[in-house]
Design a protein around this motif. Structure first.
Motif, PDB file in Angstrom:
ATOM      1  N   PHE A 112       0.589  -6.729   0.816  1.00  0.00           N
ATOM      2  CA  PHE A 112       1.320  -6.045   1.618  1.00  0.00           C
ATOM      3  C   PHE A 112       1.859  -4.504   1.236  1.00  0.00           C
ATOM      4  N   ALA A 113       1.610  -4.205   0.008  1.00  0.00           N
ATOM      5  CA  ALA A 113       2.226  -2.754  -0.418  1.00  0.00           C
ATOM      6  C   ALA A 113       0.847  -2.051  -0.085  1.00  0.00           C
ATOM      7  N   ILE A 115      -0.933  -2.494   2.761  1.00  0.00           N
ATOM      8  CA  ILE A 115      -1.083  -2.411   3.930  1.00  0.00           C
ATOM      9  C   ILE A 115       0.009  -1.536   4.450  1.00  0.00           C
ATOM     10  N   PHE A 116       1.435  -1.584   3.838  1.00  0.00           N
ATOM     11  CA  PHE A 116       2.573  -1.007   4.667  1.00  0.00           C
ATOM     12  C   PHE A 116       3.089   0.039   4.004  1.00  0.00           C
ATOM     13  N   LYS A 117       4.072   0.713   4.574  1.00  0.00           N
ATOM     14  CA  LYS A 117       4.784   1.703   4.266  1.00  0.00           C
ATOM     15  C   LYS A 117       6.257   1.580   4.174  1.00  0.00           C
TER      16      LYS A 117
ATOM     17  N   ILE B 108       5.838  -1.860  -2.349  1.00  0.00           N
ATOM     18  CA  ILE B 108       5.828  -1.073  -1.208  1.00  0.00           C
ATOM     19  C   ILE B 108       6.396   0.329  -1.357  1.00  0.00           C
ATOM     20  N   LYS B 111       4.468   2.657  -3.801  1.00  0.00           N
ATOM     21  CA  LYS B 111       2.979   3.112  -3.512  1.00  0.00           C
ATOM     22  C   LYS B 111       2.684   4.472  -3.489  1.00  0.00           C
ATOM     23  N   ILE B 119       2.445   0.866  -7.504  1.00  0.00           N
ATOM     24  CA  ILE B 119       2.781  -0.508  -7.238  1.00  0.00           C
ATOM     25  C   ILE B 119       2.616  -1.507  -8.328  1.00  0.00           C
TER      26      ILE B 119
END
Lengths: 122, 151, 341
Positions: A112-113, A115-117, B108, B111, B119
């Motif tokens: 999910f890291a 994919i998402f912000k 997240i 990132k 990450i």
């Protein structure tokens, strides 16, 4: 009717465990990392003295879903592995029993890291 | 010396001055949200046991926890879990979903510093202590049982 | 060693400086984020961003762009050209004040980077005013900003973490403010400057910045009143930066103990920044908080003639995550400037 009673127990005990966590937050202002550590240690302790199984029998998800259950599986794994593998079990037991949860947390977090912000708080 | 006295007096004054929040609403919210998460967990568990009647109790719980971890990680990703947390506090921190949230949220967040240094490195900034304490204490328990088993 | 000699503009103590030539603030500009744009000062800001990313990939880059556009805006507001700017004094909250330095890279002005935490706006204006007053520079840009999301991840927790904010916590403002100080042109004058000492009264709760910073505000305020022989009634408005709801109440108490009553003309930017329904607990904080209020509301009211003499004294908490994890208490500073119509 019986299933309804079961779920009521789950709700009440799960809710009380979480409310106890909230009470710790309000009274001592501790961070969420410390809360999680505290509850894991409680789980390890309950399993080590053999109380956990009695609670888990009627509380079911009410005690398994809170992170207390994670601590209990760590201790349970260590104890079980010591019984079957002897000394080596001290090292392999805990992580073997919780491997599913930890791997899932790492894997899904990574996925999910990617994919998402992050979103700004409102 | 005088400074110390003044600081103590000031700290005491501040402690009295800090606004006291009423504990009951937040305790109630964390109670029912936490309870609800556990009920959802029980539901998922019963569902798995119904679909796969041959699996053991242990496997059922593992699958349940993994499912909950997945849901929490997803809700973190779409930016919903922090809002639940703001409302429920302990109710969404103490369940395993809170553990999942504490791993997914820094992943997240960082990132922007890249996959390796962002990450992967920052993934355990919050949940690291949980795993360290958990594993270390399980080793202590294992060691004690091993010593007992010698006699 | 006392020489007994006093120069024309010196006070009893060198802490307070009177500026002979009274440099003017000839331009001001404030840019804020969407949440701030719905707050109490919404009508006064020059630009409200549509979202916190400001068209950039990361929050850090957005903060940098915010500072850049504040500087561009202030140069236009003062009806100057970029080549007219002689010096840029700026600071922000991030490690190594990167937002300011990168913004300075974009403009190629001579650059002084400051760190005064949330007091940076007053610190930069004070230094700018002193340099202009001494005749060393013609036009100086003073600029400060902060961003909620970058401050949050540097000082606190990831944005997506589901935790609750303690009741004493404050909300870092997303916004940047810039002013141009010059001897030529029209605008409110900076007449007096008091640089503050670092004050630490032993608070180590990082969620209670107001409580930690109030003693610094008290110290600077007392020094300022003593040196200039003025009192709260000599000012139309006394405004602190981001003490917040709790901190400003503490400051009122602390001043009361010294026999000075802060009345209706005292207010705190942090306390008044957001509307009550915006759920920011003790109010706003951050370097952008007082910077945006000063460069919009206060300057406009001074220009309109509603205020004639304003004492602007934001406070800053000079801690880092390392120092607070090592258990140190929070050192704070407060700088004051007097701005007159």
């Amino acid at each position: 009717m019986e299933i309804f009673l079961d779920y009521l127990w789950v709700f009440l005990i799960g809710g009380l465990v979480c409310a106890f966590g909230e009470l710790l937050i309000i009274t001592t202002n501790i961070t969420s990392a410390r809360i999680l550590v505290t509850f894991v240690l409680i789980g390890v302790f309950l399993e080590a003295v053999g109380l956990y199984d009695y609670i888990s029998d009627f509380a079911k998800a009410g005690i398994n879903v809170p992170i207390v259950g994670f601590g209990a599986s760590l201790a349970k794994g260590a104890i079980g592995a010591v019984k079957t593998h002897g000394f080596l079990g001290i090292f392999t037991g805990g992580l073997t029993a919780t491997a599913g949860g930890i791997a899932a947390a790492i894997g899904f977090a990574f996925l999910f890291a990617l994919i998402f912000k992050s979103h700004t708080k409102k | 010396m005088e400074d110390k006295k003044r600081n103590e007096a000031y700290n005491k004054y501040i402690k009295a001055k800090i606004p006291k929040t009423k504990p009951w609403p937040s305790l109630f919210n964390s109670f029912w949200v936490g309870g609800l998460i556990c009920v959802i967990g029980q539901g998922i568990n019963d569902f798995y046991l119904w679909v796969f009647p041959n699996i053991s109790q242990q496997t059922g719980w593992s699958l349940t926890l993994i499912t909950l971890i997945f849901i929490a990680a997803f809700l973190t990703g779409i930016g919903v879990y922090d809002q639940i947390g703001k409302f429920a506090g302990g109710g969404s921190i103490v369940p395993i979903t809170g553990f999942s949230n504490s791993i997914t949220s820094p992943s997240i967040e960082f990132k922007s510093e890249g996959i390796i240094y962002g990450i992967c490195v920052k993934m355990f900034t919050i949940a690291g202590p949980v795993i360290v304490f958990g594993v270390a204490s399980s080793m202590v328990v294992g060691l004690i049982y091993w010593i007992i088993s010698l006699f | 060693m006392k020489t007994g000699q006093k120069t024309e503009n010196s006070f009893e103590s060198k802490q307070t400086i009177r500026l002979k030539n009274q440099p003017k603030i000839i331009g001001s500009y404030a840019i804020v984020g969407p949440k701030e744009g719905k707050g109490n000062f919404a009508d006064f800001f020059d630009y409200v961003m549509k979202n916190d990313f400001f068209g950039e990939k990361t929050f850090e880059k957005a903060e940098r762009k915010m500072l850049e556009s504040a500087i561009t805006g202030v140069i236009q507001n003062a009806k100057l050209q970029p080549k007219d700017v002689d010096l840029m004094i700026a600071g922000d909250l991030l490690n190594q004040i990167i937002s300011s330095s990168y913004a300075a890279r974009a403009f190629q002005f001579p650059f002084l980077g400051l760190y005064g935490a949330c007091s940076t706006m007053a610190e930069s204006l004070a230094i700018g005013a002193v340099l202009v007053d001494g005749g060393f520079y013609q036009n100086i840009v003073c600029c400060t900003g902060s961003h909620f999301s970058t401050a949050e991840r540097q000082y606190r927790f990831p944005l997506e973490l589901g935790n609750q904010r303690p009741p004493t916590s404050q909300w870092t403002v997303t916004g940047a403010g810039a002013s141009i100080v010059s001897l030529q042109g029209d605008g409110p004058k900076i007449t007096t400057v008091t640089f503050g000492k670092v004050v630490d009264w032993g608070i180590n709760d990082v969620n209670n910045m107001g409580g930690a910073m109030a003693p610094a505000a008290r110290d600077t305020m007392l020094a300022h009143f003593r040196n200039t022989k003025t009192g709260p009634d000599d000012y139309d408005l006394i405004v602190t930066g981001d003490l917040g709801k709790l901190g400003s109440e503490i400051l009122i108490d602390l001043m009361e103990d010294e026999g000075i009553t802060l009345g209706m003309n005292y207010c705190d930017c942090g306390q008044t920044y957001f509307r009550r329904d915006q759920k920011t607990l003790c109010g706003a904080s951050g370097a952008g908080c007082c910077a945006t209020v000063f460069n919009s509301y206060i300057i406009k009211k001074l220009n309109e003639g509603e205020y004639h003499k304003v004492l602007f004294m934001p406070t800053g908490a000079l801690l880092s995550t390392t120092s607070s994890q090592q258990g140190d208490t929070i050192p704070c500073v407060c700088h004051a400037i007097v701005v007159e119509k």
